[in-house]
Design a protein around this motif. Sequence first.
Motif, mmCIF file in Angstrom:
data_model
loop_
_atom_site.group_PDB
_atom_site.id
_atom_site.type_symbol
_atom_site.label_atom_id
_atom_site.label_comp_id
_atom_site.label_asym_id
_atom_site.label_seq_id
_atom_site.Cartn_x
_atom_site.Cartn_y
_atom_site.Cartn_z
ATOM 1 N N VAL A 5 -3.647 59.705 15.164
ATOM 2 C CA VAL A 5 -2.214 59.894 15.392
ATOM 3 C C VAL A 5 -2.018 60.206 16.873
ATOM 4 O O VAL A 5 -2.564 61.185 17.373
ATOM 5 C CB VAL A 5 -1.646 61.054 14.541
ATOM 6 N N VAL A 6 -1.255 59.353 17.563
ATOM 7 C CA VAL A 6 -1.021 59.550 18.995
ATOM 8 C C VAL A 6 0.461 59.453 19.318
ATOM 9 O O VAL A 6 1.228 58.792 18.618
ATOM 10 C CB VAL A 6 -1.810 58.534 19.855
ATOM 11 N N THR A 7 0.852 60.164 20.385
ATOM 12 C CA THR A 7 2.191 60.060 20.963
ATOM 13 C C THR A 7 2.004 59.586 22.394
ATOM 14 O O THR A 7 0.873 59.528 22.885
ATOM 15 C CB THR A 7 2.926 61.417 20.956
ATOM 16 N N LYS A 10 0.055 62.736 23.995
ATOM 17 C CA LYS A 10 -1.227 63.305 23.589
ATOM 18 C C LYS A 10 -1.716 62.722 22.276
ATOM 19 O O LYS A 10 -0.960 62.085 21.535
ATOM 20 C CB LYS A 10 -1.115 64.821 23.443
ATOM 21 N N LYS A 11 -2.992 62.982 21.974
ATOM 22 C CA LYS A 11 -3.568 62.641 20.675
ATOM 23 C C LYS A 11 -3.341 63.839 19.773
ATOM 24 O O LYS A 11 -3.745 64.952 20.091
ATOM 25 C CB LYS A 11 -5.059 62.346 20.812
ATOM 26 N N VAL A 12 -2.679 63.629 18.651
ATOM 27 C CA VAL A 12 -2.307 64.711 17.744
ATOM 28 C C VAL A 12 -3.389 64.963 16.702
ATOM 29 O O VAL A 12 -3.663 66.095 16.346
ATOM 30 C CB VAL A 12 -0.963 64.382 17.056
ATOM 31 N N GLY A 63 8.299 55.825 14.894
ATOM 32 C CA GLY A 63 7.064 55.241 15.385
ATOM 33 C C GLY A 63 6.643 54.054 14.538
ATOM 34 O O GLY A 63 7.448 53.461 13.820
ATOM 35 N N VAL A 64 5.344 53.739 14.627
ATOM 36 C CA VAL A 64 4.771 52.591 13.923
ATOM 37 C C VAL A 64 3.410 52.999 13.375
ATOM 38 O O VAL A 64 2.692 53.770 14.012
ATOM 39 C CB VAL A 64 4.603 51.394 14.889
ATOM 40 N N VAL A 65 3.050 52.464 12.208
ATOM 41 C CA VAL A 65 1.720 52.693 11.649
ATOM 42 C C VAL A 65 1.061 51.335 11.390
ATOM 43 O O VAL A 65 1.723 50.393 10.952
ATOM 44 C CB VAL A 65 1.758 53.536 10.352
ATOM 45 N N GLU A 66 -0.235 51.250 11.710
ATOM 46 C CA GLU A 66 -1.023 50.056 11.431
ATOM 47 C C GLU A 66 -2.207 50.465 10.558
ATOM 48 O O GLU A 66 -2.886 51.452 10.863
ATOM 49 C CB GLU A 66 -1.557 49.432 12.715
ATOM 50 N N VAL A 67 -2.434 49.717 9.473
ATOM 51 C CA VAL A 67 -3.562 49.958 8.567
ATOM 52 C C VAL A 67 -4.412 48.696 8.576
ATOM 53 O O VAL A 67 -3.918 47.604 8.277
ATOM 54 C CB VAL A 67 -3.077 50.256 7.131
ATOM 55 N N LEU A 68 -5.695 48.850 8.939
ATOM 56 C CA LEU A 68 -6.586 47.690 8.995
ATOM 57 C C LEU A 68 -8.037 48.167 8.902
ATOM 58 O O LEU A 68 -8.446 49.064 9.652
ATOM 59 C CB LEU A 68 -6.379 46.921 10.311
ATOM 60 N N ALA A 76 3.303 57.505 17.144
ATOM 61 C CA ALA A 76 4.544 58.258 16.912
ATOM 62 C C ALA A 76 5.330 58.359 18.211
ATOM 63 O O ALA A 76 4.747 58.576 19.285
ATOM 64 C CB ALA A 76 4.211 59.657 16.393
ATOM 65 N N GLU A 77 6.643 58.195 18.113
ATOM 66 C CA GLU A 77 7.489 58.327 19.309
ATOM 67 C C GLU A 77 7.421 59.739 19.846
ATOM 68 O O GLU A 77 7.319 59.941 21.042
ATOM 69 C CB GLU A 77 8.917 57.925 18.982
#
Length: 82
Positions: A5-7, A10-12, A63-68, A76-77
Motif C-alpha cells: 500500500v503506497v501513497t 510514503k509506503k503505508v 486510489g486504484v488497486v491492482e491484483v495480479l 492510494a491518493e
Amino acid sequence: MLLEVVTPDKKVFEGEASSVTFPGSDGEFQVLSNHAPMISALGTGKMTIKASGKDEVVMIDGGVVEVLNDKVIVLAESIIED
C-alpha cells in the motif's frame, strides 16, 4: 498474498496478508489469496487488512488497486489520519 500500500508520500504497508477489504467506487469488495487478476478504482473509506491473525484498518481517500499473480498493489491518493 503479498500486499503493498503506497501513497505519493510514503509506503503505508508491505507484507503478507490473508485478505483485504476495500472501499470500491461502487461498494465494498474483498480480495483473498489467489484472486483472479483485476484492476479497480477505490473510493473513500475503510480498507481492512487481515494479516498475522489481526485486522489493521487504514482510512483511504480514493486510489486504484491492482491484483495480479497473488500480489496486490494499492496506489492510494491519500491516507485519512485521525
